[in-house]
Enzyme design. Sequence first.
Site, short mmCIF file in Angstrom:
data_model
loop_
_atom_site.label_atom_id
_atom_site.label_comp_id
_atom_site.label_asym_id
_atom_site.label_seq_id
_atom_site.Cartn_x
_atom_site.Cartn_y
_atom_site.Cartn_z
N ASP A 78 0.83 -1.21 0.00
CA ASP A 78 0.00 0.00 0.00
C ASP A 78 0.86 1.26 0.00
O ASP A 78 1.86 1.34 0.72
CB ASP A 78 -0.89 -0.04 1.25
CG ASP A 78 -2.03 0.95 1.20
OD1 ASP A 78 -2.48 1.30 0.09
OD2 ASP A 78 -2.50 1.36 2.28
N HIS B 156 -7.36 9.53 5.61
CA HIS B 156 -6.64 8.49 6.34
C HIS B 156 -6.67 8.79 7.84
O HIS B 156 -6.56 9.94 8.25
CB HIS B 156 -5.17 8.44 5.89
CG HIS B 156 -4.99 7.84 4.53
ND1 HIS B 156 -4.23 8.43 3.55
CD2 HIS B 156 -5.45 6.68 3.99
CE1 HIS B 156 -4.24 7.68 2.46
NE2 HIS B 156 -4.97 6.60 2.71
N HIS C 81 -9.87 4.90 -0.18
CA HIS C 81 -8.88 4.92 0.89
C HIS C 81 -9.48 5.67 2.08
O HIS C 81 -10.40 6.46 1.92
CB HIS C 81 -7.60 5.60 0.42
CG HIS C 81 -6.74 4.75 -0.44
ND1 HIS C 81 -5.50 4.28 -0.04
CD2 HIS C 81 -6.94 4.25 -1.68
CE1 HIS C 81 -4.98 3.54 -0.99
NE2 HIS C 81 -5.83 3.50 -2.01
N GLY C 82 -8.95 5.42 3.28
CA GLY C 82 -9.52 6.06 4.46
C GLY C 82 -10.91 5.54 4.76
O GLY C 82 -11.78 6.27 5.23
N GLY C 83 -11.12 4.24 4.54
CA GLY C 83 -12.46 3.67 4.64
C GLY C 83 -13.03 3.60 6.04
O GLY C 83 -14.24 3.49 6.20
N VAL D 128 -9.57 -0.61 4.66
CA VAL D 128 -9.83 -0.42 6.09
C VAL D 128 -8.51 -0.67 6.84
O VAL D 128 -7.96 -1.77 6.77
CB VAL D 128 -10.91 -1.39 6.62
CG1 VAL D 128 -11.11 -1.20 8.11
CG2 VAL D 128 -12.22 -1.19 5.86
N THR E 192 -7.30 1.93 9.87
CA THR E 192 -7.30 2.54 11.19
C THR E 192 -8.21 1.82 12.16
O THR E 192 -7.88 1.66 13.35
CB THR E 192 -7.71 4.02 11.08
OG1 THR E 192 -6.78 4.70 10.22
CG2 THR E 192 -7.73 4.70 12.44
#
Length: 286
Positions: free
Chosen positions: A81, A177, A205-207, A228, A230
């Site tokens: 990634d 993110h 991104h930042g799902g 996913v 975080t």
Amino acid sequence: MYKNLKQLMDEAQALDYTVGAFNAHNLEMVPSMITAAKDAGSPIIIQTSVATAEYVGMKNFVAVCKSMAQDLLVDVDLHLDHAKSFDAIKEAIDAGYSSVMFDGSALPNKENMERARRVADYAHEHGVSVECEIGTIGGTEEGMTVKEGRYTDPQQAIAFLNNVDVEALAVGVGTHHGQFKSKTELNWPLIEELHKEISKPMVIHGGTGVNEADYHRLTENGFRKFNVGTELLVGWTRKAKEMFGQTEVNNSLRNNIEPCNQVVYDIVKHKSGLFLNKDAEVPINA
């Protein structure tokens, strides 16, 4: 089976679903993630940052993903990634990763395309798929911060795809993110415009910051890969703080870490089910 991103995206396009891409922040998480996908009846993309891949060892990630994909009969893609250097991407490809992301989104358009073509040429020679990014996703991930995200310009995206052969395109549509304390407002007019203009699978991104009630609408608008990271990191760490905060120092590490991995399993299984089944009911307060 151990598959590349193109194989998973082709199947998702044909059957109209989205594949969950889950960031492994350590090697401990991976077995729980793949087992959860199997139990959900879903394929899975295991993602690692360059830093995490170097910490664990790229070949170690490859070995675990390949063996579990074969033993559990679940489709697994191992993905690097947000890699910005060709050297890191080449190392991952040579180690056996089945897909890579070249992130040249901060570069001028011409330079982004030139570098992306070099990555794509090397990757495709080795049967490895490529994701790139147009627009930028703000926030912080793996210690790297982008102060402000930038929406994807549909015409820039079209020009990029006309010049670079990639299997998936990450786009900036309002996500961030590292967002986990609130939910994001997605730019739906832009999302619908991109869907009209772009036939390639698109990537969120930042799902973690996306409301689960929006998942199905994203699938309907051409998003086939949903990242996913975080949520897994926060869930694992919270449980680890709880377990290690109350343990005896001579207690087996397994007894403290297994509950952390159970949190990861629960998140991956739940979200994989939602991504796979557009008719799944989403909790009202999601």
